[in-house]
Every structure is written in structure tokens, then in C-alpha cells.
Design an enzyme around this catalytic site. Structure first.
Site, PDB file in Angstrom:
ATOM      1  N   GLU A  45       0.696  -1.234   0.004  1.00  0.00           N
ATOM      2  CA  GLU A  45      -0.001  -0.009   0.205  1.00  0.00           C
ATOM      3  C   GLU A  45       0.874   1.201  -0.117  1.00  0.00           C
ATOM      4  OE1 GLU A  45      -2.518   2.788  -0.252  1.00  0.00           O
ATOM      5  OE2 GLU A  45      -3.313   0.650  -0.189  1.00  0.00           O
ATOM      6  N   MET A  76       3.414   0.039  -5.620  1.00  0.00           N
ATOM      7  CA  MET A  76       3.559  -1.348  -6.389  1.00  0.00           C
ATOM      8  C   MET A  76       4.258  -1.336  -7.758  1.00  0.00           C
ATOM      9  SD  MET A  76      -0.147  -2.636  -7.659  1.00  0.00           S
ATOM     10  CE  MET A  76      -0.984  -1.658  -6.262  1.00  0.00           C
ATOM     11  N   GLU A 130      -7.920  -4.901  -5.706  1.00  0.00           N
ATOM     12  CA  GLU A 130      -9.130  -4.139  -5.899  1.00  0.00           C
ATOM     13  C   GLU A 130      -8.816  -2.611  -6.107  1.00  0.00           C
ATOM     14  OE1 GLU A 130     -12.057  -1.706  -5.737  1.00  0.00           O
ATOM     15  OE2 GLU A 130     -11.277  -1.677  -3.901  1.00  0.00           O
ATOM     16  N   GLU A 135      -7.559   5.258  -9.906  1.00  0.00           N
ATOM     17  CA  GLU A 135      -6.733   4.782  -9.355  1.00  0.00           C
ATOM     18  C   GLU A 135      -5.432   4.148 -10.063  1.00  0.00           C
ATOM     19  OE1 GLU A 135      -7.367   2.784  -5.441  1.00  0.00           O
ATOM     20  OE2 GLU A 135      -9.409   3.318  -5.290  1.00  0.00           O
TER      21      GLU A 135
END
Length: 111
Positions: free
Chosen positions: A33, A62, A77, A86
């Protein structure tokens, strides 16, 4: 090994651990995250639920993180309100490098 990319506040971490428990499997979960505030929340959740021996949280984007091992299951998700708000396609395309040969991605596709 399960990797939850875009772990947010932790619901997919919990779901991954619950799914593993329901099948009698013990898993190692990497939670990736980039939002520092969400990471603080996840760390508190890990402590409260006593998941420290099973969950490692990584505060990183990431797209740039180098995983120490490949995942058997990649969980994400990243859709938000719109399918691209996103950076979902960019992130998930890049996250596929975390997946071990024969591994599965959940979800497998989205439209």
C-alpha cells in the site's frame, strides 16, 4: 504466498486470511500500500488481530517495489469510483511480475 496490492485499510487482507483458514491452509500475506495513512491503519489492524506472524505490510508504490518472492495468489481491488481513477491498468499490469508461474490473480479480469 498471497500478495494484496493496493491493500487500502485491510479488508482484502482479512478476506485472504479468512479464505485460507476456511480451507485449513496457513498463508503468508504481503500487503502493499502506498498511502501512508492506510499503512498506519493496517499496522494497527495487524497488531490488534495478532497477524504479525502472517502479514507483512509494505509502504510502497507497487509499480516500483521489488518483491522478495513471487506470489501464488495476487489479490487486488483498485477500481475506486471509476475504472481508471486509481491507475488500475498501469498498476495491475506491473503487478503481474509478482505472480509466480501457475499463480492466479483475483480478480482475473474486469471491464
Amino acid at each position: 504466498v498471497v500478495m494484496v496490492v493496493g491493500a487500502g485499510r485491510g479488508p482484502l487482507i482479512r478476506a485472504s486470511l479468512n479464505a485460507a483458514a476456511s480451507t485449513g491452509r496457513r498463508v503468508r500475506v504481503w500487503a502493499i500500500e502506498k498511502n501512508v495513512n492506510a499503512v498506519v491503519h493496517i499496522e494497527a489492524l495487524i497488531a490488534a488481530e495478532r497477524w504479525g506472524d502472517r502479514v507483512t505490510v509494505v509502504c510502497a508504490d507497487m509499480r516500483h517495489w521489488q518483491a522478495p518472492q513471487q506470489a501464488d495468489i495476487l489479490v487486488s481491488e483498485l477500481l475506486g469510483s471509476f475504472g481508471d481513477n486509481e491507475l488500475s491498468p498501469e498498476c495491475l499490469d506491473g503487478a503481474q511480475r509478482f505472480l509466480a508461474p501457475g499463480g492466479i490473480s483475483i480478480p482475473t479480469a474486469y471491464t
